[in-house]
Design a protein around this motif. Sequence first.
Motif, PDB file in Angstrom:
ATOM      1  N   MET A   1       0.743  -1.740  -0.010  1.00 18.59           N
ATOM      2  CA  MET A   1      -0.023  -0.084  -0.133  1.00 18.59           C
ATOM      3  C   MET A   1       0.332   1.592   0.304  1.00 18.59           C
ATOM      4  SD  MET A   1      -3.010   1.069   2.730  1.00 18.59           S
ATOM      5  CE  MET A   1      -4.254  -0.103   1.720  1.00 18.59           C
ATOM      6  N   SER A   2       0.088   2.063  -0.642  1.00 20.68           N
ATOM      7  CA  SER A   2       1.357   3.681  -0.313  1.00 20.68           C
ATOM      8  C   SER A   2       0.439   4.512  -0.127  1.00 20.68           C
ATOM      9  CB  SER A   2       1.302   3.696  -2.548  1.00 20.68           C
ATOM     10  OG  SER A   2      -0.330   4.480  -2.546  1.00 20.68           O
ATOM     11  N   THR A   3       1.940   5.619   0.366  1.00 23.57           N
ATOM     12  CA  THR A   3       1.726   6.829   0.612  1.00 23.57           C
ATOM     13  C   THR A   3       1.205   7.849   0.482  1.00 23.57           C
ATOM     14  OG1 THR A   3       3.821   7.639   0.396  1.00 23.57           O
ATOM     15  CG2 THR A   3       3.123   5.785   2.903  1.00 23.57           C
ATOM     16  N   THR A   4       0.322   8.937   0.757  1.00 23.30           N
ATOM     17  CA  THR A   4       0.131   9.642   0.391  1.00 23.30           C
ATOM     18  C   THR A   4       0.767  10.980   0.162  1.00 23.30           C
ATOM     19  OG1 THR A   4      -2.505   8.603  -0.023  1.00 23.30           O
ATOM     20  CG2 THR A   4      -2.126  10.990  -0.244  1.00 23.30           C
ATOM     21  N   THR A   5       0.878  11.537  -1.003  1.00 18.88           N
ATOM     22  CA  THR A   5       1.486  12.801   0.175  1.00 18.88           C
ATOM     23  C   THR A   5       0.739  14.086   0.018  1.00 18.88           C
ATOM     24  OG1 THR A   5       3.175  12.691  -1.413  1.00 18.88           O
ATOM     25  CG2 THR A   5       2.789  15.082  -0.757  1.00 18.88           C
ATOM     26  N   LEU A   6       0.697  15.130   0.953  1.00 14.79           N
ATOM     27  CA  LEU A   6      -0.277  16.124   1.336  1.00 14.79           C
ATOM     28  C   LEU A   6       0.342  17.315   1.535  1.00 14.79           C
ATOM     29  CD1 LEU A   6      -1.495  14.095   4.863  1.00 14.79           C
ATOM     30  CD2 LEU A   6      -2.980  14.541   2.497  1.00 14.79           C
ATOM     31  N   ASP A   7      -0.043  18.681   0.946  1.00 14.51           N
ATOM     32  CA  ASP A   7       0.692  20.006   1.432  1.00 14.51           C
ATOM     33  C   ASP A   7       1.891  20.104   1.055  1.00 14.51           C
ATOM     34  OD1 ASP A   7       0.301  22.346   2.542  1.00 14.51           O
ATOM     35  OD2 ASP A   7       2.729  21.858   4.027  1.00 14.51           O
ATOM     36  N   PHE A  11       4.274  16.605   3.835  1.00 13.04           N
ATOM     37  CA  PHE A  11       3.390  16.337   4.530  1.00 13.04           C
ATOM     38  C   PHE A  11       2.841  14.423   3.903  1.00 13.04           C
ATOM     39  CE2 PHE A  11       3.299  19.581   6.831  1.00 13.04           C
ATOM     40  CZ  PHE A  11       3.489  19.600   7.962  1.00 13.04           C
ATOM     41  N   ILE A  12       3.413  13.297   4.738  1.00  8.34           N
ATOM     42  CA  ILE A  12       2.701  11.933   4.020  1.00  8.34           C
ATOM     43  C   ILE A  12       1.649  11.521   4.729  1.00  8.34           C
ATOM     44  CG2 ILE A  12       4.600  11.746   2.449  1.00  8.34           C
ATOM     45  CD1 ILE A  12       5.466   9.562   4.458  1.00  8.34           C
ATOM     46  N   GLN A  13       0.690  11.101   4.636  1.00  6.66           N
ATOM     47  CA  GLN A  13      -0.175  10.516   4.926  1.00  6.66           C
ATOM     48  C   GLN A  13      -0.115   8.632   4.816  1.00  6.66           C
ATOM     49  OE1 GLN A  13      -4.371  10.908   4.349  1.00  6.66           O
ATOM     50  NE2 GLN A  13      -5.318   9.433   5.315  1.00  6.66           N
ATOM     51  N   VAL A  14       0.236   8.418   5.870  1.00  4.34           N
ATOM     52  CA  VAL A  14       0.625   6.661   6.321  1.00  4.34           C
ATOM     53  C   VAL A  14      -0.507   5.901   6.655  1.00  4.34           C
ATOM     54  CG1 VAL A  14       2.034   5.377   7.563  1.00  4.34           C
ATOM     55  CG2 VAL A  14       2.395   8.135   7.175  1.00  4.34           C
ATOM     56  N   PRO A  15      -0.994   5.018   5.240  1.00  3.11           N
ATOM     57  CA  PRO A  15      -1.806   3.970   5.817  1.00  3.11           C
ATOM     58  C   PRO A  15      -1.901   3.628   7.427  1.00  3.11           C
ATOM     59  CG  PRO A  15      -1.666   3.581   3.221  1.00  3.11           C
ATOM     60  CD  PRO A  15      -0.286   5.197   4.301  1.00  3.11           C
ATOM     61  N   ALA A  16      -2.813   2.793   7.970  1.00  2.00           N
ATOM     62  CA  ALA A  16      -2.364   2.260   9.456  1.00  2.00           C
ATOM     63  C   ALA A  16      -1.787   1.053   9.367  1.00  2.00           C
ATOM     64  CB  ALA A  16      -3.628   2.139   9.883  1.00  2.00           C
ATOM     65  N   SER A  17      -2.246   0.452   7.740  1.00  2.00           N
ATOM     66  CA  SER A  17      -1.478  -0.936   7.638  1.00  2.00           C
ATOM     67  C   SER A  17      -1.050  -0.986   7.612  1.00  2.00           C
ATOM     68  CB  SER A  17      -2.662  -1.113   6.830  1.00  2.00           C
ATOM     69  OG  SER A  17      -2.477  -0.879   5.744  1.00  2.00           O
ATOM     70  N   MET A  18       0.836   0.012   7.184  1.00  2.00           N
ATOM     71  CA  MET A  18       2.106   0.392   6.403  1.00  2.00           C
ATOM     72  C   MET A  18       2.757  -0.121   8.394  1.00  2.00           C
ATOM     73  SD  MET A  18       2.335   2.212   3.985  1.00  2.00           S
ATOM     74  CE  MET A  18       4.163   2.124   3.872  1.00  2.00           C
ATOM     75  N   LEU A  19       1.625   0.374   9.639  1.00  2.00           N
ATOM     76  CA  LEU A  19       2.869   0.164  10.716  1.00  2.00           C
ATOM     77  C   LEU A  19       3.066  -1.200  12.070  1.00  2.00           C
ATOM     78  CD1 LEU A  19       1.294   3.684  11.639  1.00  2.00           C
ATOM     79  CD2 LEU A  19       3.198   2.747  11.304  1.00  2.00           C
ATOM     80  N   ASP A  22       2.431  -2.381  17.553  1.00  2.00           N
ATOM     81  CA  ASP A  22       3.195  -1.075  18.523  1.00  2.00           C
ATOM     82  C   ASP A  22       3.183   0.253  18.335  1.00  2.00           C
ATOM     83  OD1 ASP A  22       3.315  -3.782  19.673  1.00  2.00           O
ATOM     84  OD2 ASP A  22       5.258  -3.762  20.106  1.00  2.00           O
ATOM     85  N   THR A  23       3.681   0.977  17.607  1.00  2.29           N
ATOM     86  CA  THR A  23       4.043   1.458  16.860  1.00  2.29           C
ATOM     87  C   THR A  23       2.046   2.580  16.662  1.00  2.29           C
ATOM     88  OG1 THR A  23       5.564   0.924  15.755  1.00  2.29           O
ATOM     89  CG2 THR A  23       5.109   2.972  15.118  1.00  2.29           C
ATOM     90  N   LEU A  24       1.693   1.855  16.427  1.00  2.43           N
ATOM     91  CA  LEU A  24       0.566   2.520  15.812  1.00  2.43           C
ATOM     92  C   LEU A  24      -0.447   2.437  17.328  1.00  2.43           C
ATOM     93  CD1 LEU A  24      -2.194   2.862  14.021  1.00  2.43           C
ATOM     94  CD2 LEU A  24      -2.979   0.818  13.958  1.00  2.43           C
ATOM     95  N   GLY A  61     -11.845   7.115   7.729  1.00  2.00           N
ATOM     96  CA  GLY A  61     -10.881   8.245   7.463  1.00  2.00           C
ATOM     97  C   GLY A  61     -11.084   9.532   7.870  1.00  2.00           C
ATOM     98  N   GLU A  62     -11.835   9.287   9.331  1.00  2.74           N
ATOM     99  CA  GLU A  62     -11.948   9.895   9.932  1.00  2.74           C
ATOM    100  C   GLU A  62     -10.979  10.427  10.970  1.00  2.74           C
ATOM    101  OE1 GLU A  62     -14.884   8.613  13.240  1.00  2.74           O
ATOM    102  OE2 GLU A  62     -16.603   8.607  11.449  1.00  2.74           O
ATOM    103  N   LEU A  63      -9.802   9.822  11.036  1.00  6.60           N
ATOM    104  CA  LEU A  63      -9.051   9.907  12.184  1.00  6.60           C
ATOM    105  C   LEU A  63      -7.569   9.766  10.318  1.00  6.60           C
ATOM    106  CD1 LEU A  63      -8.770   8.013  15.085  1.00  6.60           C
ATOM    107  CD2 LEU A  63      -9.028  11.221  14.653  1.00  6.60           C
ATOM    108  N   MET A  64      -6.580  10.231  10.678  1.00  2.00           N
ATOM    109  CA  MET A  64      -5.277  10.114   9.555  1.00  2.00           C
ATOM    110  C   MET A  64      -4.016   9.916  10.488  1.00  2.00           C
ATOM    111  SD  MET A  64      -6.117  13.710   7.350  1.00  2.00           S
ATOM    112  CE  MET A  64      -4.796  13.638   6.099  1.00  2.00           C
ATOM    113  N   ILE A  65      -3.047   9.700   9.546  1.00  3.77           N
ATOM    114  CA  ILE A  65      -1.767   9.292  10.526  1.00  3.77           C
ATOM    115  C   ILE A  65      -1.072  10.001   9.679  1.00  3.77           C
ATOM    116  CG2 ILE A  65       0.027   8.034  10.944  1.00  3.77           C
ATOM    117  CD1 ILE A  65      -1.647   6.040  11.089  1.00  3.77           C
ATOM    118  N   VAL A  66      -0.224  11.449   9.885  1.00  2.00           N
ATOM    119  CA  VAL A  66       0.515  12.115   9.512  1.00  2.00           C
ATOM    120  C   VAL A  66       2.115  12.479   9.510  1.00  2.00           C
ATOM    121  CG1 VAL A  66       0.677  14.526   7.960  1.00  2.00           C
ATOM    122  CG2 VAL A  66      -1.532  13.475   9.026  1.00  2.00           C
ATOM    123  N   HIS A  67       3.180  12.113   8.672  1.00  3.75           N
ATOM    124  CA  HIS A  67       4.492  11.803   8.767  1.00  3.75           C
ATOM    125  C   HIS A  67       4.900  13.488   8.058  1.00  3.75           C
ATOM    126  CE1 HIS A  67       8.500  10.342  10.031  1.00  3.75           C
ATOM    127  NE2 HIS A  67       8.476  10.829   8.086  1.00  3.75           N
TER     128      HIS A  67
END
Length: 95
Positions: A1-7, A11-19, A22-24, A61-67
């Motif tokens: 699964m890929s990340t989405t670039t933001l702004d 910033f990149i949106q990270v899918p929860a499934s990539m973490l 324990d990190t999540l 999609g109510e919450l996002m993980i953003v790096h």
Amino acid sequence: MSTTTLDGGRFIQVPASMLPVDTLNALLEVFVTREGYDTSDTSDAGTRGWTAQLQARLERGELMIVHDLETESTEVMTREQWEAFGRQAFDDEED
């Protein structure tokens, strides 16, 4: 699964499934604390309950993980927080 670039790529949106789990969970715990959730139930059932609820919100999609690539920090935020953050960043660039 890929990340989405933001702004513009900072910033990149990270899918929860990539973490890793324990990190999540650690990110979700920080979100719970920051947002003022009732954390008085410290039993495993209480912690798992919050985690399950927040994971469901991530899936909806109510919450996002953003790096943030600049600060190398990652956090969970609501869609509304992201939109407000984006508006603030845009306003700051215009000044």
